[in-house]
Write a protein that holds these residues in place. Sequence first.
Motif, PDB file in Angstrom:
ATOM      1  N   LEU A   1       0.826  -1.206   0.000  1.00 48.28           N
ATOM      2  CA  LEU A   1       0.000   0.000   0.000  1.00 48.28           C
ATOM      3  C   LEU A   1       0.863   1.260   0.000  1.00 48.28           C
ATOM      4  O   LEU A   1       1.941   1.295   0.574  1.00 48.28           O
ATOM      5  N   SER A   2       0.329   2.280  -0.625  1.00 50.08           N
ATOM      6  CA  SER A   2       0.992   3.588  -0.610  1.00 50.08           C
ATOM      7  C   SER A   2       0.761   4.241   0.755  1.00 50.08           C
ATOM      8  O   SER A   2      -0.118   3.806   1.512  1.00 50.08           O
ATOM      9  N   PRO A   3       1.525   5.271   1.076  1.00 51.24           N
ATOM     10  CA  PRO A   3       1.291   5.967   2.352  1.00 51.24           C
ATOM     11  C   PRO A   3      -0.154   6.464   2.490  1.00 51.24           C
ATOM     12  O   PRO A   3      -0.744   6.367   3.566  1.00 51.24           O
ATOM     13  N   LYS A   4      -0.727   6.967   1.434  1.00 50.64           N
ATOM     14  CA  LYS A   4      -2.119   7.447   1.486  1.00 50.64           C
ATOM     15  C   LYS A   4      -3.076   6.279   1.734  1.00 50.64           C
ATOM     16  O   LYS A   4      -4.011   6.393   2.536  1.00 50.64           O
ATOM     17  N   GLN A   5      -2.828   5.155   1.068  1.00 51.28           N
ATOM     18  CA  GLN A   5      -3.675   3.987   1.281  1.00 51.28           C
ATOM     19  C   GLN A   5      -3.561   3.478   2.709  1.00 51.28           C
ATOM     20  O   GLN A   5      -4.557   3.071   3.304  1.00 51.28           O
ATOM     21  N   LEU A   6      -2.357   3.506   3.266  1.00 47.42           N
ATOM     22  CA  LEU A   6      -2.174   3.101   4.662  1.00 47.42           C
ATOM     23  C   LEU A   6      -2.946   4.011   5.606  1.00 47.42           C
ATOM     24  O   LEU A   6      -3.556   3.554   6.569  1.00 47.42           O
ATOM     25  N   GLU A   7      -2.902   5.293   5.317  1.00 47.73           N
ATOM     26  CA  GLU A   7      -3.644   6.252   6.135  1.00 47.73           C
ATOM     27  C   GLU A   7      -5.139   5.954   6.084  1.00 47.73           C
ATOM     28  O   GLU A   7      -5.814   5.927   7.123  1.00 47.73           O
ATOM     29  N   LEU A   8      -5.648   5.708   4.892  1.00 49.86           N
ATOM     30  CA  LEU A   8      -7.074   5.385   4.740  1.00 49.86           C
ATOM     31  C   LEU A   8      -7.426   4.080   5.443  1.00 49.86           C
ATOM     32  O   LEU A   8      -8.468   3.977   6.102  1.00 49.86           O
ATOM     33  N   LEU A   9      -6.570   3.088   5.310  1.00 50.97           N
ATOM     34  CA  LEU A   9      -6.810   1.806   5.965  1.00 50.97           C
ATOM     35  C   LEU A   9      -6.849   1.980   7.479  1.00 50.97           C
ATOM     36  O   LEU A   9      -7.729   1.438   8.158  1.00 50.97           O
ATOM     37  N   ASN A  10      -5.910   2.739   8.027  1.00 49.78           N
ATOM     38  CA  ASN A  10      -5.897   2.968   9.468  1.00 49.78           C
ATOM     39  C   ASN A  10      -7.157   3.671   9.931  1.00 49.78           C
ATOM     40  O   ASN A  10      -7.719   3.331  10.985  1.00 49.78           O
ATOM     41  N   GLU A  11      -7.611   4.648   9.184  1.00 47.17           N
ATOM     42  CA  GLU A  11      -8.863   5.332   9.543  1.00 47.17           C
ATOM     43  C   GLU A  11     -10.041   4.362   9.511  1.00 47.17           C
ATOM     44  O   GLU A  11     -10.881   4.373  10.399  1.00 47.17           O
ATOM     45  N   PHE A  12     -10.070   3.520   8.512  1.00 48.25           N
ATOM     46  CA  PHE A  12     -11.138   2.524   8.400  1.00 48.25           C
ATOM     47  C   PHE A  12     -11.105   1.552   9.588  1.00 48.25           C
ATOM     48  O   PHE A  12     -12.133   1.264  10.205  1.00 48.25           O
ATOM     49  N   LEU A  13      -9.906   1.078   9.925  1.00 49.46           N
ATOM     50  CA  LEU A  13      -9.781   0.146  11.047  1.00 49.46           C
ATOM     51  C   LEU A  13     -10.204   0.781  12.361  1.00 49.46           C
ATOM     52  O   LEU A  13     -10.798   0.129  13.212  1.00 49.46           O
ATOM     53  N   LYS A  14      -9.917   2.057  12.519  1.00 47.18           N
ATOM     54  CA  LYS A  14     -10.347   2.757  13.725  1.00 47.18           C
ATOM     55  C   LYS A  14     -11.868   2.768  13.834  1.00 47.18           C
ATOM     56  O   LYS A  14     -12.437   2.632  14.927  1.00 47.18           O
TER      57      LYS A  14
END
Length: 82
Positions: A65-78
């Motif tokens: 994943l790209s840094p932006k995708q990681l950020e989105l994934l983390n927000e989703f997991l939260k």
Amino acid sequence: MQLAEMVSISREHLSAVENGIKPISLTTLQKICDALGITLAEFFMDENVNLPPEYQELLENVKVLSPKQLELLNEFLKTLRQ
């Protein structure tokens, strides 16, 4: 391409690090991990630790994943934890 070249250090320096003669900076270690396609956590992970298959799959998916995708994934997991 040689690992030393990939992380912009001499082969001699890398050899000295590998043989425990010289210490390594965290920055250089991160560059080595990047060149090897692993995280710092994976570098230090005990090979005898067996993660459940679903965790292993998650880690493999996250690696690409790209840094932006990681950020989105983390927000989703939260949101799932709420």
